[in-house]
Design a protein around this motif. Structure first.
Motif, mmCIF file in Angstrom:
data_model
loop_
_atom_site.group_PDB
_atom_site.id
_atom_site.type_symbol
_atom_site.label_atom_id
_atom_site.label_comp_id
_atom_site.label_asym_id
_atom_site.label_seq_id
_atom_site.Cartn_x
_atom_site.Cartn_y
_atom_site.Cartn_z
ATOM 1 N N GLU A 1 -22.535 44.817 -52.824
ATOM 2 C CA GLU A 1 -21.196 45.107 -52.310
ATOM 3 C C GLU A 1 -20.592 46.274 -53.092
ATOM 4 N N GLY A 2 -20.378 47.369 -52.407
ATOM 5 C CA GLY A 2 -19.816 48.552 -53.045
ATOM 6 C C GLY A 2 -20.846 49.502 -53.628
ATOM 7 N N ILE A 3 -22.130 49.194 -53.495
ATOM 8 C CA ILE A 3 -23.154 50.021 -54.126
ATOM 9 C C ILE A 3 -23.188 51.438 -53.554
ATOM 10 N N ASP A 4 -22.764 51.609 -52.304
ATOM 11 C CA ASP A 4 -22.800 52.932 -51.680
ATOM 12 C C ASP A 4 -21.541 53.752 -51.938
ATOM 13 N N SER A 5 -20.489 53.138 -52.493
ATOM 14 C CA SER A 5 -19.220 53.851 -52.638
ATOM 15 C C SER A 5 -18.655 53.867 -54.055
ATOM 16 N N LYS A 6 -19.275 53.125 -54.975
ATOM 17 C CA LYS A 6 -18.688 52.987 -56.309
ATOM 18 C C LYS A 6 -19.666 53.391 -57.406
ATOM 19 N N GLN A 7 -19.112 53.617 -58.593
ATOM 20 C CA GLN A 7 -19.886 53.940 -59.779
ATOM 21 C C GLN A 7 -19.455 53.013 -60.911
ATOM 22 N N PHE B 1 -15.495 52.114 -60.827
ATOM 23 C CA PHE B 1 -14.583 53.081 -60.219
ATOM 24 C C PHE B 1 -15.079 53.436 -58.820
ATOM 25 N N GLU B 2 -14.144 53.699 -57.916
ATOM 26 C CA GLU B 2 -14.507 54.317 -56.646
ATOM 27 C C GLU B 2 -15.101 55.692 -56.922
ATOM 28 N N GLY B 3 -16.207 56.016 -56.253
ATOM 29 C CA GLY B 3 -16.840 57.311 -56.471
ATOM 30 C C GLY B 3 -16.025 58.472 -55.924
ATOM 31 N N GLY B 4 -15.247 58.218 -54.864
ATOM 32 C CA GLY B 4 -14.500 59.305 -54.238
ATOM 33 C C GLY B 4 -15.435 60.319 -53.601
ATOM 34 N N GLU C 1 -6.254 56.359 -51.768
ATOM 35 C CA GLU C 1 -6.694 57.511 -52.547
ATOM 36 C C GLU C 1 -7.855 58.230 -51.877
ATOM 37 N N ASN C 2 -8.782 57.464 -51.306
ATOM 38 C CA ASN C 2 -9.966 58.052 -50.686
ATOM 39 C C ASN C 2 -9.995 57.824 -49.178
ATOM 40 N N TRP D 1 -21.265 56.962 -53.851
ATOM 41 C CA TRP D 1 -21.814 56.775 -55.185
ATOM 42 C C TRP D 1 -22.391 58.067 -55.744
ATOM 43 N N GLU D 2 -22.767 59.010 -54.875
ATOM 44 C CA GLU D 2 -23.407 60.255 -55.332
ATOM 45 C C GLU D 2 -22.413 61.271 -55.918
ATOM 46 N N THR D 3 -21.121 61.059 -55.728
ATOM 47 C CA THR D 3 -20.121 62.057 -56.119
ATOM 48 C C THR D 3 -20.174 62.344 -57.613
#
Length: 413
Positions: A168-174, A231-234, A370-371, A378-380
């Motif tokens: 959960e969140g692996i694609d959008s968070k760091q 954190f959210e990767g943004g 924010e986003n 996650w790549e950001t």
């Protein structure tokens, strides 16, 4: 008599701040291009080593050579005013006029450029910790404030950036991990004497306290599992380049000339829900540059920059933000909807240079997304800052004994 009034005002102002969070105050419209430059640091990085110099500069677009004064307030790790007397963190005094000022040269927009360097003949900072620098006008009205931190090199701090352990969140968070070496610091109760804070891309709004370390390994306090380390990767920031004020390019679609040059940017689109695309950025920062002179402080002109966001969404208010407005968007940074062209747009006056920016959305109930426009991936590429404080039993303030920086370019699984 004037000096007595300033001293009384400073005492009352400091007493009023006790117990309150010292937030950054956005400047009025006639104050632009606030830059914090610390010795041996990237421009606009708000960290400075104890004993090193820094400069705060800004422009007054009224161009009337007004008098401005500064004060410096010491703060605890949570940004409440500390109990220290001014003499305990400043050698000398503040409440002094900013004397270094110069007028713009051969620009369409006239302005006065101010620069405050510390240490100077009046003021030297002698204690580490959090600080708020406040600028006042000659009527003793607060114009703006700027946060920064002063650190000692006592603890070695490592910061690593990782992908999430949970799906959960692996694609959008760091996720970050922090290690604090204790070999050079004398602490018997690190769980009570050491506190750690982390933030993303030097944005104070992203700062959060990491409650306690998870374990100790090789004299290193390890912070790895707390949810505040996530954190959210943004997304990568958008950018534009106005170094050459007379030419398009650098995401400037075209130029117009009225009282000032106008830089109309290419329309941006909502990236949330699209595939991540790498684009190098400077993490929301800006750099003042000009091709029309040698000294950008006074030779760079101001241009009217028009931002355009292609969206038919009208249930949210959209704002443009970046370090150019201290990540504190005001009503003047709100985009207005143009139904004829199906886009939201805004024009603001900015000094020539290279800028990063992003759009944020605010709902009708005031909730911040924010986003919501740019999406989160996650790549950001993001930069993370860890601040390590120590307050031993009997101490009256939080010493900043170490800082650590990590970047997601080296993100690990």
């Amino acid at each position: 008599m004037q000096n007595v009034k300033q001293i009384i005002f400073a005492l009352v102002f400091t007493s009023f701040l006790m117990g309150q969070e010292l937030k950054e105050k956005a400047p009025p419209n006639h104050i632009g291009t606030i830059i914090f430059q610390a010795e041996e640091q990237i421009e606009n990085t708000p960290i400075v080593e104890l004993g090193k110099a820094f400069t705060l500069s800004f422009d007054d677009l009224n161009a009337d050579e007004a008098y401005y004064y500064y004060t410096i307030q010491h703060a605890n790790a949570d940004w409440t005013a500390s109990e220290l007397f001014k003499s305990e963190y400043i050698n000398g005094f503040d409440e002094v006029r900013i004397r270094n000022m110069s007028n713009s040269s051969a620009t369409l927009q006239s302005y006065t450029h101010y620069a405050l360097s510390i240490p100077n003949r009046d003021t030297e900072i002698i204690s580490s910790g959090n600080y708020v620098l406040s600028v006042f006008d000659d009527k003793q009205e607060l114009v703006f404030t700027k946060r920064f931190v002063v650190y000692e090199q006592q603890a070695n701090v490592q910061v690593g950036v990782f992908r999430l352990r949970d799906l959960e969140g692996i694609d959008s968070k760091q996720r970050i991990e922090i290690g604090v070496q204790t070999a050079k610091i004398n602490t018997r109760q690190p769980d009570q004497e050491i506190s750690v804070w982390a933030l993303q891309n030097y944005r104070w709004s992203s700062a959060r306290k990491i409650p306690k370390y998870d374990y100790v390994m090789n004299q290193s306090l390890r912070f790895e599992y707390d949810n505040n380390l996530i954190f959210e990767g943004g997304n990568e920031y958008l950018f534009f380049d106005t170094k050459d004020i007379r030419s398009a390019g650098g995401n400037v679609a075209y130029i117009r000339r009225e009282n000032l040059y106008q830089s109309i940017l290419y329309p941006n689109y909502v990236r949330n829900g699209t595939v991540y695309t790498y684009a190098p950025d400077i993490n929301g920062n800006f750099v003042i540059q000009t091709t029309e002179g040698f000294n950008p402080n006074t030779d760079a002109d101001y241009t009217e920059v028009t931002f355009r966001l292609r969206s038919s969404e009208t249930n949210y208010d959209f704002y443009v933000t970046g370090l150019f407005n201290q990540h504190l968007p005001q009503p003047v940074h709100k985009l207005e909807y143009d139904s004829a062209n199906n886009l939201h747009q805004l024009t603001i006056r900015l000094k020539q240079g290279v800028y990063n920016y992003k759009y944020i959305a605010i709902g009708s109930a005031g909730q911040l997304f924010e986003n919501g426009v740019g999406g989160s991936y996650w790549e950001t590429e993001n930069e993370y800052l860890a601040l390590v404080y120590m307050r031993k039993f009997g101490d009256r303030y939080d010493r900043l004994i170490g800082v650590g920086i990590g970047n997601s370019r080296q993100i690990q699984n």
